[in-house]
Design a protein around this motif. Sequence first.
Motif, PDB file in Angstrom:
ATOM      1  N   ILE A 185       0.840  -1.203   0.000  1.00  0.00           N
ATOM      2  CA  ILE A 185       0.000   0.000   0.000  1.00  0.00           C
ATOM      3  C   ILE A 185       0.871   1.248   0.000  1.00  0.00           C
ATOM      4  N   ASP A 186       1.894   1.260   0.862  1.00  0.00           N
ATOM      5  CA  ASP A 186       2.815   2.406   0.931  1.00  0.00           C
ATOM      6  C   ASP A 186       3.495   2.654  -0.413  1.00  0.00           C
ATOM      7  N   LEU A 187       3.950   1.578  -1.036  1.00  0.00           N
ATOM      8  CA  LEU A 187       4.681   1.699  -2.294  1.00  0.00           C
ATOM      9  C   LEU A 187       3.795   2.228  -3.421  1.00  0.00           C
ATOM     10  N   LYS A 188       2.551   1.789  -3.447  1.00  0.00           N
ATOM     11  CA  LYS A 188       1.627   2.267  -4.476  1.00  0.00           C
ATOM     12  C   LYS A 188       1.370   3.764  -4.317  1.00  0.00           C
ATOM     13  N   GLN A 189       1.257   4.209  -3.072  1.00  0.00           N
ATOM     14  CA  GLN A 189       1.072   5.639  -2.820  1.00  0.00           C
ATOM     15  C   GLN A 189       2.326   6.423  -3.194  1.00  0.00           C
ATOM     16  N   ASP A 190       3.493   5.873  -2.848  1.00  0.00           N
ATOM     17  CA  ASP A 190       4.759   6.516  -3.202  1.00  0.00           C
ATOM     18  C   ASP A 190       4.914   6.615  -4.714  1.00  0.00           C
ATOM     19  N   ARG A 191       4.549   5.538  -5.403  1.00  0.00           N
ATOM     20  CA  ARG A 191       4.692   5.516  -6.853  1.00  0.00           C
ATOM     21  C   ARG A 191       3.843   6.609  -7.502  1.00  0.00           C
ATOM     22  N   GLU A 192       2.636   6.776  -7.002  1.00  0.00           N
ATOM     23  CA  GLU A 192       1.742   7.798  -7.538  1.00  0.00           C
ATOM     24  C   GLU A 192       2.322   9.195  -7.322  1.00  0.00           C
ATOM     25  N   GLN A 193       2.849   9.426  -6.122  1.00  0.00           N
ATOM     26  CA  GLN A 193       3.423  10.734  -5.828  1.00  0.00           C
ATOM     27  C   GLN A 193       4.712  10.971  -6.621  1.00  0.00           C
ATOM     28  N   LEU A 194       5.537   9.935  -6.745  1.00  0.00           N
ATOM     29  CA  LEU A 194       6.779  10.057  -7.505  1.00  0.00           C
ATOM     30  C   LEU A 194       6.502  10.435  -8.960  1.00  0.00           C
ATOM     31  N   GLN A 195       5.509   9.791  -9.551  1.00  0.00           N
ATOM     32  CA  GLN A 195       5.169  10.088 -10.942  1.00  0.00           C
ATOM     33  C   GLN A 195       4.660  11.520 -11.089  1.00  0.00           C
ATOM     34  N   ILE A 247      15.370  14.803 -11.858  1.00  0.00           N
ATOM     35  CA  ILE A 247      14.517  13.895 -12.631  1.00  0.00           C
ATOM     36  C   ILE A 247      15.135  12.509 -12.685  1.00  0.00           C
ATOM     37  N   ASN A 248      16.459  12.445 -12.842  1.00  0.00           N
ATOM     38  CA  ASN A 248      17.156  11.148 -12.826  1.00  0.00           C
ATOM     39  C   ASN A 248      16.973  10.448 -11.479  1.00  0.00           C
ATOM     40  N   ASN A 249      17.005  11.226 -10.401  1.00  0.00           N
ATOM     41  CA  ASN A 249      16.804  10.656  -9.066  1.00  0.00           C
ATOM     42  C   ASN A 249      15.382  10.112  -8.909  1.00  0.00           C
ATOM     43  N   TYR A 250      14.422  10.814  -9.505  1.00  0.00           N
ATOM     44  CA  TYR A 250      13.040  10.316  -9.494  1.00  0.00           C
ATOM     45  C   TYR A 250      12.942   9.017 -10.282  1.00  0.00           C
ATOM     46  N   ASP A 251      13.624   8.953 -11.406  1.00  0.00           N
ATOM     47  CA  ASP A 251      13.612   7.733 -12.215  1.00  0.00           C
ATOM     48  C   ASP A 251      14.214   6.558 -11.442  1.00  0.00           C
ATOM     49  N   ASP A 252      15.310   6.818 -10.719  1.00  0.00           N
ATOM     50  CA  ASP A 252      15.946   5.765  -9.914  1.00  0.00           C
ATOM     51  C   ASP A 252      15.005   5.281  -8.822  1.00  0.00           C
ATOM     52  N   ALA A 253      14.343   6.225  -8.164  1.00  0.00           N
ATOM     53  CA  ALA A 253      13.418   5.863  -7.085  1.00  0.00           C
ATOM     54  C   ALA A 253      12.224   5.087  -7.633  1.00  0.00           C
ATOM     55  N   LEU A 254      11.696   5.530  -8.769  1.00  0.00           N
ATOM     56  CA  LEU A 254      10.562   4.833  -9.384  1.00  0.00           C
ATOM     57  C   LEU A 254      10.935   3.413  -9.792  1.00  0.00           C
ATOM     58  N   LYS A 255      12.114   3.249 -10.346  1.00  0.00           N
ATOM     59  CA  LYS A 255      12.580   1.917 -10.739  1.00  0.00           C
ATOM     60  C   LYS A 255      12.703   1.019  -9.520  1.00  0.00           C
ATOM     61  N   ALA A 256      13.242   1.565  -8.427  1.00  0.00           N
ATOM     62  CA  ALA A 256      13.397   0.783  -7.198  1.00  0.00           C
ATOM     63  C   ALA A 256      12.037   0.420  -6.607  1.00  0.00           C
ATOM     64  N   VAL A 257      11.101   1.362  -6.639  1.00  0.00           N
ATOM     65  CA  VAL A 257       9.743   1.095  -6.136  1.00  0.00           C
ATOM     66  C   VAL A 257       9.082  -0.006  -6.950  1.00  0.00           C
ATOM     67  N   ASP A 258       9.196   0.068  -8.263  1.00  0.00           N
ATOM     68  CA  ASP A 258       8.582  -0.940  -9.128  1.00  0.00           C
ATOM     69  C   ASP A 258       9.174  -2.325  -8.866  1.00  0.00           C
ATOM     70  N   THR A 259      10.485  -2.378  -8.649  1.00  0.00           N
ATOM     71  CA  THR A 259      11.155  -3.650  -8.381  1.00  0.00           C
ATOM     72  C   THR A 259      10.661  -4.263  -7.079  1.00  0.00           C
ATOM     73  N   VAL A 260      10.620  -3.455  -6.026  1.00  0.00           N
ATOM     74  CA  VAL A 260      10.174  -3.949  -4.722  1.00  0.00           C
ATOM     75  C   VAL A 260       8.690  -4.277  -4.753  1.00  0.00           C
TER      76      VAL A 260
END
Length: 221
Positions: free
Chosen positions: A53-63, A199-212
């Motif tokens: 649940i946390d990750l889905k919320q983070d992903r939405e905010q990151l995007q 933006i690159n840092n956001y991409d890194d975080a999004l990739k890590a969120v998707d993986t986890v």
Amino acid sequence: MTKNKSWLHKAGEIAIEILIIVFAISFSLFLERQREESNDQKLEKDFYSGLTIDLKQDREQLQSDRKFFVNMSHAFDYFKRMSDTTKLNADSINVNYNYLISSSDFVSNSAHYQALKSTGKLSIIENKELLNQIISLYETKIPILISSTRFFNDKKEHGIIAYAESHMRMGKNTNITQVMSDPIAKNYLLTGGYITQIINNYDDALKAVDTVLAKTTKEED
């Protein structure tokens, strides 16, 4: 001879009693371990559910935040191109100026990770590769992202925003082209180059969120 037999009999009884005690203790410890393992398994499963649940919320905010910084980058480019002869378009100025002076800070939904970490129970996660990826996300990727955005926001606030607010008139008789064409403003606008790294840092975080997220969802099944 009778005394020897009596002693052997008593020794046998004592040995049996000791074995019974040892067995009782061992069995009690076994049951306790089973109970702890069962509790840990439930805690692990509950953690995955909450983390998902946390990750889905983070992903939405990151995007959403990433899109914001892309638009902000366009705004910096817009004003860097501006000169005294630039033909003004009120809508473009307002949109880009709003992005220029606005800020965005990512706030992670890390409650379940922090709660498990505070109890010292991260070791209950059996998938050690997943554990390392979770730790990397919350202890490296996200902190780097937050640090970069805060640094940039501070530079912007004390740079181009402060300069624009103290020199610029808005409205029908705006002097925005003169202000943004000034060498001082142009120099401040160069800080927009930081946005690419953000933006690159956001991409890194999004990739890590998707993986986890992919793995925690699988662990829930």
